[in-house]
Design a protein around this motif. Sequence first.
Motif, PDB file in Angstrom:
ATOM      1  N   THR A 161       0.819  -1.216   0.000  1.00  0.00           N
ATOM      2  CA  THR A 161       0.000   0.000   0.000  1.00  0.00           C
ATOM      3  C   THR A 161       0.852   1.266   0.000  1.00  0.00           C
ATOM      4  OG1 THR A 161      -0.105   0.268   2.404  1.00  0.00           O
ATOM      5  CG2 THR A 161      -1.709  -1.238   1.399  1.00  0.00           C
ATOM      6  N   SER A 162       2.175   1.102   0.181  1.00  0.00           N
ATOM      7  CA  SER A 162       3.108   2.228   0.292  1.00  0.00           C
ATOM      8  C   SER A 162       2.951   3.000   1.591  1.00  0.00           C
ATOM      9  CB  SER A 162       2.985   3.187  -0.900  1.00  0.00           C
ATOM     10  OG  SER A 162       3.302   2.523  -2.107  1.00  0.00           O
ATOM     11  N   ALA A 163       2.263   2.440   2.571  1.00  0.00           N
ATOM     12  CA  ALA A 163       2.187   3.077   3.887  1.00  0.00           C
ATOM     13  C   ALA A 163       3.577   3.153   4.496  1.00  0.00           C
ATOM     14  CB  ALA A 163       1.257   2.285   4.804  1.00  0.00           C
ATOM     15  N   ASN A 164       3.862   4.257   5.183  1.00  0.00           N
ATOM     16  CA  ASN A 164       5.154   4.358   5.860  1.00  0.00           C
ATOM     17  C   ASN A 164       5.020   4.601   7.357  1.00  0.00           C
ATOM     18  OD1 ASN A 164       4.329   7.033   5.747  1.00  0.00           O
ATOM     19  ND2 ASN A 164       5.767   7.574   4.123  1.00  0.00           N
ATOM     20  N   TRP A 165       3.786   4.727   7.834  1.00  0.00           N
ATOM     21  CA  TRP A 165       3.520   4.807   9.271  1.00  0.00           C
ATOM     22  C   TRP A 165       2.563   3.695   9.677  1.00  0.00           C
ATOM     23  CZ3 TRP A 165       5.029   8.132  13.262  1.00  0.00           C
ATOM     24  CH2 TRP A 165       5.811   9.216  12.896  1.00  0.00           C
ATOM     25  N   VAL A 166       2.787   3.130  10.858  1.00  0.00           N
ATOM     26  CA  VAL A 166       1.839   2.210  11.488  1.00  0.00           C
ATOM     27  C   VAL A 166       1.447   2.802  12.833  1.00  0.00           C
ATOM     28  CG1 VAL A 166       1.544  -0.046  12.566  1.00  0.00           C
ATOM     29  CG2 VAL A 166       2.648   0.129  10.343  1.00  0.00           C
ATOM     30  N   ARG A 167       0.163   2.951  13.033  1.00  0.00           N
ATOM     31  CA  ARG A 167      -0.348   3.469  14.305  1.00  0.00           C
ATOM     32  C   ARG A 167      -0.887   2.294  15.114  1.00  0.00           C
ATOM     33  NH1 ARG A 167      -4.287   8.370  13.659  1.00  0.00           N
ATOM     34  NH2 ARG A 167      -5.752   6.800  12.960  1.00  0.00           N
ATOM     35  N   ILE A 168      -0.428   2.177  16.358  1.00  0.00           N
ATOM     36  CA  ILE A 168      -0.804   1.045  17.213  1.00  0.00           C
ATOM     37  C   ILE A 168      -1.696   1.564  18.342  1.00  0.00           C
ATOM     38  CG2 ILE A 168       0.032  -0.787  18.724  1.00  0.00           C
ATOM     39  CD1 ILE A 168       2.628  -0.802  17.132  1.00  0.00           C
ATOM     40  N   PRO A 169      -2.981   1.200  18.343  1.00  0.00           N
ATOM     41  CA  PRO A 169      -3.859   1.629  19.437  1.00  0.00           C
ATOM     42  C   PRO A 169      -3.566   0.825  20.703  1.00  0.00           C
ATOM     43  CG  PRO A 169      -5.069   0.234  17.909  1.00  0.00           C
ATOM     44  CD  PRO A 169      -3.699   0.427  17.316  1.00  0.00           C
ATOM     45  N   ILE A 170      -3.583   1.518  21.828  1.00  0.00           N
ATOM     46  CA  ILE A 170      -3.397   0.877  23.126  1.00  0.00           C
ATOM     47  C   ILE A 170      -4.634   1.200  23.960  1.00  0.00           C
ATOM     48  CG2 ILE A 170      -1.943   0.692  25.173  1.00  0.00           C
ATOM     49  CD1 ILE A 170       0.366   1.745  23.410  1.00  0.00           C
ATOM     50  N   VAL A 171      -5.503   0.232  24.115  1.00  0.00           N
ATOM     51  CA  VAL A 171      -6.805   0.435  24.741  1.00  0.00           C
ATOM     52  C   VAL A 171      -6.742   0.033  26.209  1.00  0.00           C
ATOM     53  CG1 VAL A 171      -9.236  -0.249  24.728  1.00  0.00           C
ATOM     54  CG2 VAL A 171      -8.024   0.076  22.563  1.00  0.00           C
TER      55      VAL A 171
END
Length: 239
Positions: A24-34
């Motif tokens: 997808t060419s994404a360069n950021w990953v956001r990780i939710p911490i619930v």
Amino acid sequence: IELAPWRTSEAAALPATLDAIKPTSANWVRIPIVWDAPSANPPLVSFDFARSPFRSDLIAAIRAARDRGYRVALYPQVRPAPNGPFGGDLNLYFDAGVKDPGWWDGWFREYARFVAYVADAAAFTGADAYYIADSTLARALPGAPGTPADTETRWRNIITALRRDHFNAPMAFGLDLYGQAPTLATTPPFLDAVDVIDVRFSAALTGSPTASLDELKTGAANLIDSQVQPLYSRFNKPI
């Protein structure tokens, strides 16, 4: 790309998931911490064994993403458990709170502890950014009904303490843009102390279900010009 909230049963699939995101060419990953909000009186924000990643799992997830060349942002979220006393509804949690001065002291103490935990995890792993909060906490933001007069100062003190004592990395705030009304009146003034404003854009582009592509483009441009650009002009932060 934001990962889904943590489920232990899906942890083994994380490496393959991160590999699948690459095209997808994404360069950021956001990780939710619930974390959970299991009690309103006293106000509690606490680790949820069913929905919160253990520290070791969180560190492994961050490292797996960084090993694949992604930049990583950690995203703390307060979400009452769906099977808990508030049925997953954060507004019900705030409704139930007595919200006297002592209550607010407790709530801000709990929330500061949570986001400090996230900042420490980011520092330990060298994550690239983390969130201070988002619009889901509207009931605890400056100017909300029932909040103390020093709410703005309390948020600024949390930001200062995070930078000084935990991790002075880029810090973001998530702002919702889901309607046609201007957002600036309800934008927290303390956004001048964060580094990035994350606009979650879900506003309707037009009122017509059969709008043409050009009409959709025009609607998007109008919203950006009327609501997002003034946000940038006011705070001069990356969006």
